[in-house]
Design a protein around this motif. Structure first.
Motif, PDB file in Angstrom:
ATOM      1  N   SER A   5      10.867  -4.587  -6.445  1.00 51.58           N
ATOM      2  CA  SER A   5       9.996  -5.291  -5.496  1.00 51.58           C
ATOM      3  C   SER A   5       8.622  -4.647  -5.350  1.00 51.58           C
ATOM      4  O   SER A   5       7.793  -5.149  -4.579  1.00 51.58           O
ATOM      5  CB  SER A   5      10.674  -5.381  -4.123  1.00 51.58           C
ATOM      6  OG  SER A   5      10.709  -4.109  -3.496  1.00 51.58           O
ATOM      7  N   HIS A   6       8.352  -3.558  -6.086  1.00 44.77           N
ATOM      8  CA  HIS A   6       7.043  -2.902  -5.937  1.00 44.77           C
ATOM      9  C   HIS A   6       6.784  -1.989  -7.132  1.00 44.77           C
ATOM     10  O   HIS A   6       7.407  -0.925  -7.256  1.00 44.77           O
ATOM     11  CB  HIS A   6       7.018  -2.086  -4.637  1.00 44.77           C
ATOM     12  CG  HIS A   6       5.673  -1.564  -4.248  1.00 44.77           C
ATOM     13  ND1 HIS A   6       5.019  -1.965  -3.105  1.00 44.77           N
ATOM     14  CD2 HIS A   6       4.852  -0.661  -4.846  1.00 44.77           C
ATOM     15  CE1 HIS A   6       3.863  -1.334  -3.008  1.00 44.77           C
ATOM     16  NE2 HIS A   6       3.735  -0.531  -4.056  1.00 44.77           N
ATOM     17  N   CYS A   7       5.861  -2.407  -7.994  1.00 40.66           N
ATOM     18  CA  CYS A   7       5.476  -1.548  -9.117  1.00 40.66           C
ATOM     19  C   CYS A   7       4.017  -1.792  -9.461  1.00 40.66           C
ATOM     20  O   CYS A   7       3.427  -2.786  -9.037  1.00 40.66           O
ATOM     21  CB  CYS A   7       6.367  -1.804 -10.330  1.00 40.66           C
ATOM     22  SG  CYS A   7       6.324  -3.503 -10.907  1.00 40.66           S
ATOM     23  N   HIS A   8       3.450  -0.850 -10.206  1.00 40.11           N
ATOM     24  CA  HIS A   8       2.028  -0.906 -10.559  1.00 40.11           C
ATOM     25  C   HIS A   8       1.887  -0.959 -12.071  1.00 40.11           C
ATOM     26  O   HIS A   8       1.428  -0.009 -12.706  1.00 40.11           O
ATOM     27  CB  HIS A   8       1.302   0.310  -9.973  1.00 40.11           C
ATOM     28  CG  HIS A   8       1.313   0.347  -8.472  1.00 40.11           C
ATOM     29  ND1 HIS A   8       0.461  -0.407  -7.704  1.00 40.11           N
ATOM     30  CD2 HIS A   8       2.108   1.017  -7.597  1.00 40.11           C
ATOM     31  CE1 HIS A   8       0.707  -0.194  -6.413  1.00 40.11           C
ATOM     32  NE2 HIS A   8       1.714   0.663  -6.326  1.00 40.11           N
ATOM     33  N   LEU A   9       2.277  -2.092 -12.630  1.00 36.11           N
ATOM     34  CA  LEU A   9       2.259  -2.230 -14.096  1.00 36.11           C
ATOM     35  C   LEU A   9       0.848  -2.328 -14.662  1.00 36.11           C
ATOM     36  O   LEU A   9       0.659  -2.216 -15.866  1.00 36.11           O
ATOM     37  CB  LEU A   9       3.077  -3.449 -14.525  1.00 36.11           C
ATOM     38  CG  LEU A   9       4.590  -3.334 -14.316  1.00 36.11           C
ATOM     39  CD1 LEU A   9       5.290  -4.608 -14.755  1.00 36.11           C
ATOM     40  CD2 LEU A   9       5.145  -2.140 -15.086  1.00 36.11           C
ATOM     41  N   GLY A  90      -1.080  -7.431   0.151  1.00 36.18           N
ATOM     42  CA  GLY A  90      -0.927  -5.983   0.178  1.00 36.18           C
ATOM     43  C   GLY A  90      -1.095  -5.395  -1.214  1.00 36.18           C
ATOM     44  O   GLY A  90      -1.401  -6.138  -2.145  1.00 36.18           O
ATOM     45  N   GLU A  91      -0.947  -4.048  -1.436  1.00 40.89           N
ATOM     46  CA  GLU A  91      -0.393  -3.292  -0.353  1.00 40.89           C
ATOM     47  C   GLU A  91      -1.480  -2.884   0.619  1.00 40.89           C
ATOM     48  O   GLU A  91      -2.601  -2.558   0.234  1.00 40.89           O
ATOM     49  CB  GLU A  91       0.403  -2.075  -0.861  1.00 40.89           C
ATOM     50  CG  GLU A  91      -0.345  -1.101  -1.743  1.00 40.89           C
ATOM     51  CD  GLU A  91       0.586   0.033  -2.160  1.00 40.89           C
ATOM     52  OE1 GLU A  91       0.811   0.160  -3.353  1.00 40.89           O
ATOM     53  OE2 GLU A  91       1.088   0.798  -1.296  1.00 40.89           O
ATOM     54  N   THR A  92      -1.073  -2.886   1.886  1.00 41.84           N
ATOM     55  CA  THR A  92      -1.986  -2.609   2.971  1.00 41.84           C
ATOM     56  C   THR A  92      -1.251  -1.754   4.001  1.00 41.84           C
ATOM     57  O   THR A  92      -0.046  -1.562   3.899  1.00 41.84           O
ATOM     58  CB  THR A  92      -2.471  -3.917   3.608  1.00 41.84           C
ATOM     59  OG1 THR A  92      -3.385  -3.621   4.671  1.00 41.84           O
ATOM     60  CG2 THR A  92      -1.312  -4.719   4.191  1.00 41.84           C
ATOM     61  N   PHE A 156       8.180  -2.936   4.693  1.00 40.27           N
ATOM     62  CA  PHE A 156       7.670  -1.563   4.673  1.00 40.27           C
ATOM     63  C   PHE A 156       8.112  -0.978   3.339  1.00 40.27           C
ATOM     64  O   PHE A 156       9.302  -0.750   3.130  1.00 40.27           O
ATOM     65  CB  PHE A 156       8.249  -0.743   5.827  1.00 40.27           C
ATOM     66  CG  PHE A 156       7.523  -0.951   7.129  1.00 40.27           C
ATOM     67  CD1 PHE A 156       7.479  -2.203   7.724  1.00 40.27           C
ATOM     68  CD2 PHE A 156       6.903   0.109   7.772  1.00 40.27           C
ATOM     69  CE1 PHE A 156       6.812  -2.396   8.933  1.00 40.27           C
ATOM     70  CE2 PHE A 156       6.232  -0.069   8.973  1.00 40.27           C
ATOM     71  CZ  PHE A 156       6.180  -1.325   9.561  1.00 40.27           C
ATOM     72  N   HIS A 157       7.148  -0.761   2.436  1.00 39.68           N
ATOM     73  CA  HIS A 157       7.531  -0.353   1.085  1.00 39.68           C
ATOM     74  C   HIS A 157       7.651   1.166   0.992  1.00 39.68           C
ATOM     75  O   HIS A 157       7.053   1.900   1.778  1.00 39.68           O
ATOM     76  CB  HIS A 157       6.536  -0.938   0.069  1.00 39.68           C
ATOM     77  CG  HIS A 157       5.587   0.059  -0.493  1.00 39.68           C
ATOM     78  ND1 HIS A 157       5.880   0.806  -1.608  1.00 39.68           N
ATOM     79  CD2 HIS A 157       4.355   0.446  -0.096  1.00 39.68           C
ATOM     80  CE1 HIS A 157       4.860   1.604  -1.865  1.00 39.68           C
ATOM     81  NE2 HIS A 157       3.927   1.414  -0.965  1.00 39.68           N
ATOM     82  N   CYS A 158       8.441   1.619   0.016  1.00 38.30           N
ATOM     83  CA  CYS A 158       8.642   3.045  -0.257  1.00 38.30           C
ATOM     84  C   CYS A 158       8.871   3.802   1.050  1.00 38.30           C
ATOM     85  O   CYS A 158       8.198   4.777   1.363  1.00 38.30           O
ATOM     86  CB  CYS A 158       7.438   3.612  -0.999  1.00 38.30           C
ATOM     87  SG  CYS A 158       7.747   5.222  -1.736  1.00 38.30           S
ATOM     88  N   THR A 206      10.559   0.674  -7.397  1.00 36.70           N
ATOM     89  CA  THR A 206      10.283   1.945  -8.074  1.00 36.70           C
ATOM     90  C   THR A 206       8.968   2.570  -7.612  1.00 36.70           C
ATOM     91  O   THR A 206       8.822   3.781  -7.672  1.00 36.70           O
ATOM     92  CB  THR A 206      10.196   1.756  -9.606  1.00 36.70           C
ATOM     93  OG1 THR A 206       9.169   0.808  -9.897  1.00 36.70           O
ATOM     94  CG2 THR A 206      11.535   1.316 -10.168  1.00 36.70           C
ATOM     95  N   ASP A 207       7.966   1.739  -7.200  1.00 36.86           N
ATOM     96  CA  ASP A 207       6.600   2.230  -6.977  1.00 36.86           C
ATOM     97  C   ASP A 207       6.092   2.913  -8.247  1.00 36.86           C
ATOM     98  O   ASP A 207       5.248   3.800  -8.189  1.00 36.86           O
ATOM     99  CB  ASP A 207       6.506   3.167  -5.765  1.00 36.86           C
ATOM    100  CG  ASP A 207       5.111   3.180  -5.130  1.00 36.86           C
ATOM    101  OD1 ASP A 207       4.264   2.358  -5.516  1.00 36.86           O
ATOM    102  OD2 ASP A 207       4.868   4.029  -4.244  1.00 36.86           O
ATOM    103  N   SER A 208       6.625   2.504  -9.405  1.00 35.90           N
ATOM    104  CA  SER A 208       6.193   3.107 -10.666  1.00 35.90           C
ATOM    105  C   SER A 208       4.700   2.847 -10.884  1.00 35.90           C
ATOM    106  O   SER A 208       4.189   1.846 -10.402  1.00 35.90           O
ATOM    107  CB  SER A 208       7.014   2.526 -11.825  1.00 35.90           C
ATOM    108  OG  SER A 208       7.042   1.110 -11.777  1.00 35.90           O
TER     109      SER A 208
HETATM  110 ZN    ZN Z   1       2.397   1.090  -4.409  1.00 41.18          ZN
END
Ligand code: ZN
Ligand code: ZN
Length: 264
Positions: A5-9, A90-92, A156-158, A206-208
């Motif tokens: 649900s959250h990555c920075h590809l 987001g992300e914000t 609320f991520h990570c 992952t927030d990869s």
């Molecule tokens: Zn992030």
């Protein structure tokens, strides 16, 4: 099948290996991912990933740590959010971790930027992806104040905050997303939070390229590693990993994909 649900590809260390990462994801049973935007300058690239791949979606937003780049207006965000496959704002949020000698008063620009994102979320009906670090009270406080002007949803991520902040986030109707940090030896308090958060409000991410879960800690992270987060959640809740995969995938669909014509 798992959802990251959250990555920075769009970040170079992943972007340059996209074919390999997509193959790794398929092999690991990770069938979908949400690509997160952190600057307006980056948006076209992040959106390109979502446009080119049926199993990717994206957000639009400017990270609280972003400085000396374009400051978003509500219209900047809303205009981009109306494009196909943009499913979140987001992300914000707030990040007081790197004050660099500034007082909290001097961080008013971050709080104003957060409110701009919340207004854009209200206007579009899209959920918020919230980043909060060393700033939990102000983050919750602003969400509560803004809630008086209309309902917002999101995640609320990570998550790395306290049990009290988890309760407050859940009370506001938000989801909570766990990352590879949950597998770190030192994360005993966070594991207690993960036991507490109801499965129907949990997401995994992952927030990869950052924060690779054990046993890959210290390496470049990728969405293909999100099953290791699911495994940890399953262990904490005494569930089968398949149940966590299914529930977090369903939660992702409900939060980001359903009831919006942006998911097409
Ligand atoms: Zn992030
Ligand atoms: Zn973040």
């Amino acid at each position: 099948m798992y959802v990251d649900s959250h990555c920075h590809l769009s970040f170079p260390e992943l972007r340059s290996r996209l074919d390999e990462i997509r193959a790794d994801m398929a092999a690991a049973g990770v069938d979908r991912a949400l690509c997160i935007c952190t600057t307006l300058e980056e948006f076209e690239d992040v959106h390109g990933l979502a446009r080119e791949h049926a199993n990717f979606w994206c957000s639009v937003g400017v990270h609280p740590d972003t400085e000396n780049l374009a400051e978003p207006t509500v219209d900047d965000l809303v205009g981009r959010a109306r494009r196909p496959k943009v499913v979140a704002i987001g992300e914000t949020g707030l990040d007081y971790h790197r004050l660099e000698g500034r007082t909290l008063d001097e961080m008013a620009w971050q709080r104003e930027r957060f409110r701009v994102h919340i207004r854009a979320a209200r206007e579009t009906g899209l959920p918020l992806v919230i980043h909060t670090r060393s700033a939990a009270d102000d983050t919750i406080g602003i969400l509560r104040e803004e809630a008086a002007h209309g309902e917002t949803r999101g995640v609320f991520h990570c998550f790395t905050e306290s049990m009290a902040t988890a309760r407050a986030a859940l009370d506001l109707g938000f989801h909570i997303s766990f990352s590879g940090i949950l597998t770190f030896k030192s994360a005993e308090e966070l594991r207690a939070v993960a036991r507490f958060v109801p499965l129907e409000r949990c997401l995994i991410e992952t927030d990869s390229p950052y924060l690779a879960p054990v046993p890959f800690r210290g390496k470049v992270n990728s969405p293909a590693y999100v099953p290791w987060v699911a495994k940890q959640v399953a262990q904490l809740k005494a569930l089968a990993v398949e149940d966590v995969a299914e529930a977090t995938s369903r939660n992702f669909e409900r939060l980001f994909l359903e009831g919006r014509n942006h998911s097409k």
